[in-house]
Scaffold this active site. Structure first.
Site, mmCIF file in Angstrom:
data_model
loop_
_atom_site.group_PDB
_atom_site.id
_atom_site.type_symbol
_atom_site.label_atom_id
_atom_site.label_comp_id
_atom_site.label_asym_id
_atom_site.label_seq_id
_atom_site.Cartn_x
_atom_site.Cartn_y
_atom_site.Cartn_z
ATOM 1 N NE ARG A 15 -2.299 -1.220 3.533
ATOM 2 C CZ ARG A 15 -2.658 -0.930 4.773
ATOM 3 N NH1 ARG A 15 -3.744 -0.209 4.989
ATOM 4 N NH2 ARG A 15 -1.977 -1.362 5.806
ATOM 5 C CD GLU A 16 4.556 -0.282 -1.889
ATOM 6 O OE1 GLU A 16 3.340 -0.555 -1.973
ATOM 7 O OE2 GLU A 16 5.446 -1.082 -2.242
ATOM 8 C CG LEU A 17 -1.292 5.354 -4.429
ATOM 9 C CD1 LEU A 17 -0.434 6.369 -5.158
ATOM 10 C CD2 LEU A 17 -2.356 4.809 -5.379
ATOM 11 C CE LYS A 114 -21.067 0.838 -2.060
ATOM 12 N NZ LYS A 114 -19.816 0.651 -1.353
ATOM 13 C CD1 TRP A 563 -18.135 -4.846 0.396
ATOM 14 C CD2 TRP A 563 -18.245 -3.904 2.413
ATOM 15 N NE1 TRP A 563 -18.624 -3.575 0.237
ATOM 16 C CE2 TRP A 563 -18.706 -2.973 1.452
ATOM 17 C CE3 TRP A 563 -18.218 -3.524 3.764
ATOM 18 C CZ2 TRP A 563 -19.137 -1.693 1.804
ATOM 19 C CZ3 TRP A 563 -18.650 -2.254 4.108
ATOM 20 C CH2 TRP A 563 -19.102 -1.348 3.133
ATOM 21 C CG HIS A 644 -25.138 2.971 8.070
ATOM 22 N ND1 HIS A 644 -25.425 4.285 7.790
ATOM 23 C CD2 HIS A 644 -23.932 2.730 7.503
ATOM 24 C CE1 HIS A 644 -24.429 4.810 7.097
ATOM 25 N NE2 HIS A 644 -23.513 3.882 6.899
ATOM 26 C CG HIS A 697 -17.029 9.381 2.578
ATOM 27 N ND1 HIS A 697 -18.385 9.568 2.737
ATOM 28 C CD2 HIS A 697 -16.814 8.065 2.719
ATOM 29 C CE1 HIS A 697 -18.957 8.392 2.953
ATOM 30 N NE2 HIS A 697 -18.030 7.468 2.943
HETATM 31 N N1 GLN Z 1 -20.894 0.969 11.808
HETATM 32 C C1 GLN Z 1 -19.911 1.189 10.801
HETATM 33 C C2 GLN Z 1 -19.023 2.348 11.184
HETATM 34 O O1 GLN Z 1 -19.496 3.260 11.743
HETATM 35 C C3 GLN Z 1 -20.535 1.467 9.463
HETATM 36 C C4 GLN Z 1 -19.494 1.703 8.416
HETATM 37 C C5 GLN Z 1 -20.017 1.755 7.020
HETATM 38 O O2 GLN Z 1 -21.177 1.964 6.788
HETATM 39 N N2 GLN Z 1 -19.185 1.594 6.057
HETATM 40 O O3 GLN Z 1 -17.854 2.368 10.890
HETATM 41 ZN ZN ZN Z 2 -21.754 3.907 5.784
#
Ligand code: GLN
Ligand code: ZN
Length: 764
Positions: A15-17, A114, A563, A644, A697
Site C-alpha cells: 500500500r505504498e501509494l 460505487k 465485502w 445503515h 468522507h
Molecule cells: N458501523 C460502521 C461504522 O461506523 C458502518 C461503516 C459503514 O457503513 N461503512 O464504521
Molecule cells: Zn456507511
C-alpha cells in the site's frame, strides 16, 4: 494465444501509494516527491506485468485517486469552483476528490459513487452548460512514455466517452448529447498524440455498456463511436467492457470499426450466447475475459479452456486470453501472505498470480491434448481438494429455517409506539453510525496486540478505557443514542469474519476502496457459523457506563458476504443465509445482555444489486431482504433495530428497503442530492430515517447553520415526518481525525437542538 490484462492494482505491494499520498495530504510530502514516488511505483508494476509475459500491458491504469476523475481532468471537466481555487493541477485534482478547506477557499468534494457492482468508488464528473471539453492534460501520454523508457510498449487505457458522459451529473440544461462533438474531438486528439509517440493500441473502457440501455443511450453510443472511429489516426482501438454482457449493443459493436473488443465471460452471462448468435467480425481481435478479475481463487483450467474452445468453435477472429475486469479489484500477491498455511495459499490467486495463470493458460491453449500436460493435471488436483472444505451440518441448518423466522412480530406500527415509550427519545434524536476516529492510540493498541507485544487482558483494558472516554464524550456532546466507538474493529467485516467459522484471513491482501482507503476482505473458505459471542462484552460494558441507550453494532449478512471474497461453488444465497443465522444468534445475545438498540449495518446491500434490472429480484433481493429479516425477527417489540446503508442510491428498490422491516435506517444523503428524500415520501416509507446531514468522507467541518438548513430541506413539504427524522452523520467516523469530528458533532447536536426549539409543539 496472446494474453492481456485490463489494469493492475496500483496501490503497491505494501500500500505504498496510500502511505505517501497521505503524507502529501498532511503537508509532509511535497507534490514533487509525491509524483516521484508514484513513478517508482508505476515502474515496479510495469516490470512485474511485463516480466510475466503478458502481451497487452496496460499503462495509465495507475491513478492518484480514481480513473474516472483522471479522464475528467484530462478532458477539462473541472467545475469552476475547483479551478478557481488557483491550486496546482494536482491540487485541483485532489480538491475535486476530497474537497478543499484552506486559505484559498472552502469547497466540498464531488460526489463519490460505487463503480458498478464493485466496492471501488469513482468520483462523479460534473458538467455544466459552459464546460468546455477539450484535451487539457498529459497524464496518459506521460504514463505511456514512462513505460516506453523501460522498453515496454504498453496499451494506454482510459475511461471512454460513453461511460464518462453517461455517469456525469449535468448541472445546467445541456445533457450528454450536447457534449458529444467536443468529447469526440478530444478523444481524437488523444488518439493522434498517442499514435505520434508510438502507441499501437488504446484501450477504452466502456463498462456502462453492460447496463440496461435505453434507445437514446444506444443512439448516444453509436453517434459517439461512428464519429470517433472515422478518424483513428493510425491507432488501434480496443473497446473494453466488463462486469456483464453487452446484449443491448452487441451487433452495433460488431459492425463498428473497433480493432479489438473485450468481453466479459465471467459476469457476462450472455456473452457466449451473443457471439454464438451474432458471430464476431473476423477483422477484430476478441479479448476474451475468461479469468475472473474479481475473485481470488485459482482458476479452474478445465472450465476456462473449455470456454475458450467453445469461443474458438464459433468465431474465426484472433482470440486473446484476458482477465474479466481490471485486477484493481483483487489484492496484489499471495506471496505476502506469510502467515497463511500452504494448503490455503495454494488455492489462492491474486493479481500477480493471475499473470502466471494467464501465461499457463496461453501455453495450454496451444497444445491439442492439454489434458495430458502437467500444469493442467496439477490444477485439476488442486481444484478437487475444494470438496473437503465444506460443513454439512451448517448446510442442513440453512435448509431447515422455519418460514416464520423471516417475519418480525408485532408489525412495525405497533413496535414504533412501544419503542417510543420504552426509549423516551426526544424529537430529532441524535446518534452516530458507530465508529469513532481510529486514533494512533487505537491503532497501536491493536498492532501491539497482534504482534504479541501486549497480552489480551491489557489489550482489552485499553479498548475499555477508550470506550469509557468516548461514552463520556458523547454524553458531554449531548447525544441521545450512544455507540461504543468500534475501537476493537479494524474493519466492520473482518471483525465478524474473524469470529465466525468458515472464513480465512489474509494479512496484506488489500484492495482499493476509494482514494487512499483500502479494505482487506476476508475469504469465505467454507460453510459459515458463529463460534462464540462477538460483540456482547464491549457493548454490555459500554451500556453499563450510561443511562442513555448504547447501540449494539453488527454488520449484516449481505454486507459481510458482499465485502468478502465468495466461494465459487457455494451459492451466494446459501452463504448469506448461513451468515444471517450466525448474526441472528448475536442479536439475541445482545438483547439478552440488556442492549435496547441494535444496529445491523447493511452498508453494501445496494452494491451487489445485479446490474440488469431483470435480475434484481430473482438473483438477489428475493433472498437478500429475507436474510436481513431473519437476523432480527427474534427480538422483542421494545428492542429497536437500526440499519445503515452507505450511499442512498436506492430509489429504485425503496420498497425492498422498507421491507427489511428495520425500525430506523440511516444513510448517506449529503454528497448526493436529496432525491432520495422525495422517493421516501412517494413510497410512503414507514421506517424512521436518518439521512446523513454531513459527509464524513471529507475532512471538511460543516457549521451549524449548514446542518440546520440540510435538516430543513429534508423536512420541507413534509417529505419526512418530524416524528420520523433522526440526526446523524452519513457514515462511520473511523477515517476522520478526532478534533474535526468533535467539532462537526458539536455542530450536529446544536443543529438538532435548534430544530427541537422550532418544532417545540410537536410531540415526539
Ligand atoms: N458501523 C460502521 C461504522 O461506523 C458502518 C461503516 C459503514 O457503513 N461503512 O464504521
Ligand atoms: Zn456507511
Amino acid at each position: 494465444m496472446k494474453t492481456a490484462i485490463i489494469g493492475f492494482p496500483r496501490i503497491g505491494k505494501d500500500r505504498e501509494l496510500k502511505f505517501f499520498t497521505e503524507e502529501y495530504f498532511k503537508g509532509k510530502l511535497s507534490e514533487e516527491l509525491l509524483v516521484k514516488n508514484a513513478a517508482v511505483l508505476k515502474n515496479q508494476d510495469l516490470k512485474i506485468v511485463a516480466n510475466s509475459g503478458v502481451d497487452f500491458i496496460p499503462s495509465n491504469d495507475f491513478s492518484f485517486y480514481d480513473n474516472a476523475l483522471d479522464a475528467a481532468a484530462l478532458l477539462n471537466i473541472i467545475p469552476k469552483r475547483y479551478s478557481e481555487l488557483g491550486l496546482s493541477t494536482l491540487g485541483t485534482y485532489f480538491a475535486m476528490a476530497r474537497g478543499y478547506q484552506g486559505e484559498k477557499g472552502d469547497v466540498k468534494a464531488l460526489p463519490m459513487k460505487k463503480w458498478f457492482n464493485t466496492n471501488y468508488h469513482y468520483i462523479v464528473p460534473e458538467i455544466a452548460d459552459d464546460t468546455e471539453i477539450k484535451l487539457a492534460g498529459t497524464k496518459i501520454f506521460d504514463d505511456y512514455n514512462q513505460a516506453k523508457q523501460l522498453g515496454i510498449k504498453s496499451v494506454p487505457t482510459m475511461v471512454g466517452p460513453f461511460t464518462l458522459l453517461s455517469l456525469a451529473i449535468y448541472t445546467g440544461s445541456k445533457k450528454a448529447d450536447s457534449f458529444v462533438n467536443s468529447a469526440v474531438n478530444a478523444y481524437k486528439q488523444i488518439f493522434k498524440k498517442l499514435s505520434d509517440i508510438g502507441a499501437e493500441w488504446i484501450q477504452i473502457d466502456e463498462p456502462f455498456l453492460v447496463t440496461d440501455l435505453a434507445v437514446e443511450q444506444i443512439e448516444l453510443f453509436k453517434s459517439i463511436y461512428t464519429q470517433l472511429l472515422a478518424e483513428k489516426n493510425g491507432l488501434k482501438i480496443k473497446l473494453q467492457t466488463y462486469f456483464g454482457d453487452i446484449r443491448d449493443v452487441y451487433s452495433d459493436v460488431n459492425s463498428l470499426e473497433f480493432d479489438g473488443v473485450g468481453l466479459d465471460f465471467i459476469e457476462g452471462r450472455k456473452s457466449l450466447e451473443l457471439i454464438e448468435k451474432h458471430g464476431f467480425s473476423d477483422e477484430k481481435i476478441l479479448f476474451a475475459g475468461v479469468l475472473n478479475g474479481k475473485n481470488i481463487w485459482r482458476n479452474n483450467y478445465k472450465n476456462t479452456l473449455s470456454i475458450l474452445e467453445k469461443i474458438k468453435s464459433v468465431i474465426k477472429a484472433e482470440i486473446v486470453i484476458s482477465t474479466s475486469c481490471s485486477l484493481l479489484h483483487v489484492p496484489y500477491t499471495v506471496e505476502s501472505e506469510g502467515k497463511l498455511g500452504d494448503e490455503y495459499k495454494a488455492q489462492l490467486s491474486f493479481a500477480v498470480e493471475k499473470l502466471g495463470e494467464l501465461e499457463q493458460l496461453s501455453k495450454l491453449s496451444e497444445v491439442a491434448d492439454y489434458e495430458k500436460e502437467k500444469a493442467f493435471k496439477d490444477n485439476e488436483s488442486l481444484i478437487a481438494l475444494r470438496e473437503k472444505y465444506q460443513n454439512p451440518e451448517v448446510k442442513r441448518r440453512v435448509e431447515n429455517i422455519p418460514q416464520s423466522e423471516f417475519t418480525r412480530l408485532p408489525a412495525f406500527e405497533e413496535r414504533e409506539k412501544i419503542q417510543k415509550k420504552a426509549l423516551c427519545l426526544p424529537l430529532f434524536p441524535t446518534t452516530t453510525i458507530g465508529s469513532f476516529p481510529q486514533t494512533a492510540e487505537v491503532k497501536s493498541n491493536r498492532a501491539r496486540f497482534k504482534k504479541g507485544e501486549i497480552p489480551a487482558e491489557e489489550y482489552k483494558d485499553n479498548v475499555k478505557k477508550m470506550i469509557k472516554r468516548i461514552i463520556e464524550k458523547q454524553e458531554e456532546l449531548g447525544f441521545d443514542v450512544l455507540v461504543h466507538g468500534e475501537y476493537e474493529r479494524n474493519d466492520m467485516v473482518e471483525h465478524f469474519g474473524e469470529n465466525l467459522d468458515g472464513f480465512i484471513f489474509t494479512s496484506k491482501a488489500w484492495v482499493q476502496s476509494y482514494g487512499t482507503r483500502c479494505v482487506k476482505p476476508p475469504i469465505i473458505w467454507s460453510d459459515i457459523s458463529r463460534k462464540q459471542p462477538i460483540t456482547v462484552e464491549y457493548s454490555a460494558y459500554a451500556q453499563s457506563l450510561t443511562n442513555k441507550p448504547v447501540k449494539g453494532m453488527l454488520t449484516g449478512p449481505v454486507t459481510i458476504f458482499n465485502w468478502s471474497f465468495p466461494r465459487e461453488d457455494i451459492s451466494a444465497r446459501d452463504s448469506v443465509m448461513q451468515i444471517a443465522l450466525a448474526i441472528r444468534e448475536e442479536v439475541l445475545d445482545l438483547e439478552e445482555a440488556g442492549i435496547k438498540v441494535i444496529q445491523v449495518d447493511e452498508a453494501a446491500l445496494k452494491e451487489k444489486l445485479p446490474i440488469r434490472r431483470e435480475d434484481w429480484h430473482k438473483l438477489y433481493l428475493d433472498w437478500a431482504i429475507p436474510a436481513f429479516r431473519l437476523v432480527h425477527s427474534g427480538v422483542k417489540a421494545q428492542t429497536q433495530i437500526h440499519t445503515h446503508m452507505c450511499y442512498s442510491e436506492f430509489n429504485d428498490i425503496i420498497k425492498d428497503i422498507d421491507n427489511m422491516d428495520a425500525d430506523v435506517i440511516s444513510f448517506e444523503a449529503s454528497r448526493s442530492n436529496l432525491k432520495i428524500i422525495d422517493a421516501l415520501h412517494d413510497a410512503n416509507f414507514k421506517t424512521q430515517v436518518g439521512p446523513g446531514v454531513y459527509d464524513i468522507h471529507s475532512p471538511r467541518i460543516p457549521d451549524k447553520d449548514e446542518l440546520v438548513s440540510a435538516l430543513h430541506r429534508i423536512l420541507k413539504g413534509d417529505r419526512v415526518k418530524v416524528q420520523k427524522l433522526w440526526v446523524n452523520p452519513d457514515c462511520g467516523l473511523k477515517t476522520r481525525g478526532e478534533s474535526e469530528t468533535f467539532e462537526s458533532l458539536t455542530n450536529l447536536v446544536n443543529a438538532a437542538r435548534q430544530l427541537r426549539e422550532e418544532y417545540k409543539g410537536e410531540n415526539s
